[in-house]
Write a protein that holds these residues in place. Structure first.
Motif, PDB file in Angstrom:
ATOM      1  N   UNK A 119       0.839  -1.201   0.000  1.00 22.87           N
ATOM      2  CA  UNK A 119       0.000   0.000   0.000  1.00 22.87           C
ATOM      3  C   UNK A 119       0.877   1.255   0.000  1.00 22.87           C
ATOM      4  N   UNK A 120       1.925   1.249   0.790  1.00 24.46           N
ATOM      5  CA  UNK A 120       2.823   2.403   0.828  1.00 24.46           C
ATOM      6  C   UNK A 120       3.459   2.647  -0.539  1.00 24.46           C
ATOM      7  N   UNK A 121       3.910   1.580  -1.189  1.00 29.01           N
ATOM      8  CA  UNK A 121       4.534   1.713  -2.507  1.00 29.01           C
ATOM      9  C   UNK A 121       3.562   2.274  -3.538  1.00 29.01           C
ATOM     10  N   UNK A 122       2.293   1.916  -3.412  1.00 29.19           N
ATOM     11  CA  UNK A 122       1.283   2.432  -4.335  1.00 29.19           C
ATOM     12  C   UNK A 122       1.165   3.948  -4.246  1.00 29.19           C
ATOM     13  N   UNK A 123       1.532   4.498  -3.093  1.00 28.75           N
ATOM     14  CA  UNK A 123       1.459   5.944  -2.862  1.00 28.75           C
ATOM     15  C   UNK A 123       2.846   6.602  -2.911  1.00 28.75           C
ATOM     16  N   UNK A 124       3.853   5.840  -3.303  1.00 35.11           N
ATOM     17  CA  UNK A 124       5.208   6.384  -3.397  1.00 35.11           C
ATOM     18  C   UNK A 124       5.844   6.681  -2.059  1.00 35.11           C
ATOM     19  N   UNK A 125       5.445   5.914  -1.036  1.00 36.35           N
ATOM     20  CA  UNK A 125       5.938   6.156   0.325  1.00 36.35           C
ATOM     21  C   UNK A 125       6.739   4.978   0.851  1.00 36.35           C
ATOM     22  N   UNK A 126       7.562   5.267   1.828  1.00 32.72           N
ATOM     23  CA  UNK A 126       8.207   4.240   2.642  1.00 32.72           C
ATOM     24  C   UNK A 126       7.833   4.529   4.082  1.00 32.72           C
ATOM     25  N   UNK A 127       7.847   3.511   4.913  1.00 28.20           N
ATOM     26  CA  UNK A 127       7.429   3.668   6.303  1.00 28.20           C
ATOM     27  C   UNK A 127       8.608   4.029   7.186  1.00 28.20           C
ATOM     28  N   UNK A 128       8.389   5.003   8.041  1.00 24.27           N
ATOM     29  CA  UNK A 128       9.350   5.396   9.063  1.00 24.27           C
ATOM     30  C   UNK A 128       8.592   5.386  10.378  1.00 24.27           C
ATOM     31  N   UNK A 129       8.918   4.440  11.242  1.00 23.30           N
ATOM     32  CA  UNK A 129       8.232   4.331  12.529  1.00 23.30           C
ATOM     33  C   UNK A 129       9.202   4.660  13.651  1.00 23.30           C
ATOM     34  N   UNK A 130       8.755   5.517  14.528  1.00 18.58           N
ATOM     35  CA  UNK A 130       9.544   5.876  15.697  1.00 18.58           C
ATOM     36  C   UNK A 130       8.736   5.553  16.935  1.00 18.58           C
ATOM     37  N   UNK A 131       9.437   5.156  17.966  1.00 20.09           N
ATOM     38  CA  UNK A 131       8.783   4.946  19.250  1.00 20.09           C
ATOM     39  C   UNK A 131       9.310   5.979  20.246  1.00 20.09           C
ATOM     40  N   UNK A 132       8.740   5.974  21.437  1.00 18.26           N
ATOM     41  CA  UNK A 132       9.108   6.958  22.456  1.00 18.26           C
ATOM     42  C   UNK A 132      10.605   6.926  22.752  1.00 18.26           C
ATOM     43  N   UNK A 133      11.182   5.744  22.748  1.00 21.54           N
ATOM     44  CA  UNK A 133      12.617   5.614  23.032  1.00 21.54           C
ATOM     45  C   UNK A 133      13.441   6.361  21.990  1.00 21.54           C
ATOM     46  N   UNK A 134      13.080   6.230  20.716  1.00 19.85           N
ATOM     47  CA  UNK A 134      13.804   6.916  19.645  1.00 19.85           C
ATOM     48  C   UNK A 134      13.630   8.428  19.737  1.00 19.85           C
ATOM     49  N   UNK A 135      12.421   8.875  19.989  1.00 18.21           N
ATOM     50  CA  UNK A 135      12.133  10.308  20.037  1.00 18.21           C
ATOM     51  C   UNK A 135      12.841  10.984  21.205  1.00 18.21           C
ATOM     52  N   UNK A 136      12.973  10.290  22.313  1.00 22.64           N
ATOM     53  CA  UNK A 136      13.594  10.882  23.501  1.00 22.64           C
ATOM     54  C   UNK A 136      15.104  10.684  23.566  1.00 22.64           C
ATOM     55  N   UNK A 137      15.702  10.130  22.515  1.00 23.07           N
ATOM     56  CA  UNK A 137      17.152   9.905  22.566  1.00 23.07           C
ATOM     57  C   UNK A 137      17.881  11.237  22.450  1.00 23.07           C
ATOM     58  N   UNK A 138      19.005  11.286  23.095  1.00 20.96           N
ATOM     59  CA  UNK A 138      19.833  12.488  23.076  1.00 20.96           C
ATOM     60  C   UNK A 138      20.929  12.345  22.031  1.00 20.96           C
ATOM     61  N   UNK A 139      21.364  13.413  21.455  1.00 23.21           N
ATOM     62  CA  UNK A 139      21.020  14.807  21.726  1.00 23.21           C
ATOM     63  C   UNK A 139      19.813  15.322  20.946  1.00 23.21           C
ATOM     64  N   UNK A 140      19.181  14.460  20.131  1.00 18.75           N
ATOM     65  CA  UNK A 140      18.066  14.903  19.297  1.00 18.75           C
ATOM     66  C   UNK A 140      16.953  15.564  20.107  1.00 18.75           C
TER      67      UNK A 140
END
Length: 136
Positions: free
Chosen positions: A37-58
């Motif tokens: 389904x993603x390919x049909x729309x020209x997309x790739x999936x990028x999934x982040x979880x809370x651990x990734x979002x809260x990583x430092x220094x980002x």
């Protein structure tokens, strides 16, 4: 199948960003259907979880950058920075030396990044004069 999420256009492609408390586990069949389904729309999936979002220094850098959202940057300073960035990516320090804006250059690049007028590399090191600034 729902494609709810945010679409990100990056140098390496167009992605559907989904943020989860913890990333869901999918069967191979579910994963294949989603990718189809993603390919049909020209997309790739990028999934982040809370651990990734809260990583430092980002996390700290993003909070600092967004603290400058809405800050006024004069037209002349915007133009100076934009013309200087036409030469290619530069550190904040190099940008300040070459553009000579009449404002706090860190505050200006943060504000302009919030407006999607330039990009900052804030994932790998703390925001500093060595932070790389890229054109839009």
């Amino acid at each position: 199948m729902s494609l709810a999420g945010v679409v990100l256009r990056r140098e390496d492609g167009t992605f559907l960003l989904r943020v989860h408390q913890t990333c869901p586990e999918r069967s191979d069949e579910e994963d294949a259907r989603l990718n189809f389904v993603l390919q049909q729309h020209g997309l790739r999936l990028l999934e982040w979880d809370a651990k990734h979002i809260h990583r430092e220094p980002l996390f700290s850098n993003a909070r600092t950058v967004w603290s400058h959202a809405g800050r006024h940057v004069s037209l002349i300073d915007r133009l100076k920075l934009a013309v200087t960035l036409e030469e290619g990516p530069q550190t904040v320090h190099e940008l300040e030396e070459r553009a000579r804006p009449g404002c706090d250059v860190v505050a200006a690049v943060c504000a302009l990044a919030c407006q999607d007028l330039l990009r900052l590399n804030i994932e790998d090191a703390h925001l500093s004069p060595r932070t790389v600034v890229l054109g839009p």
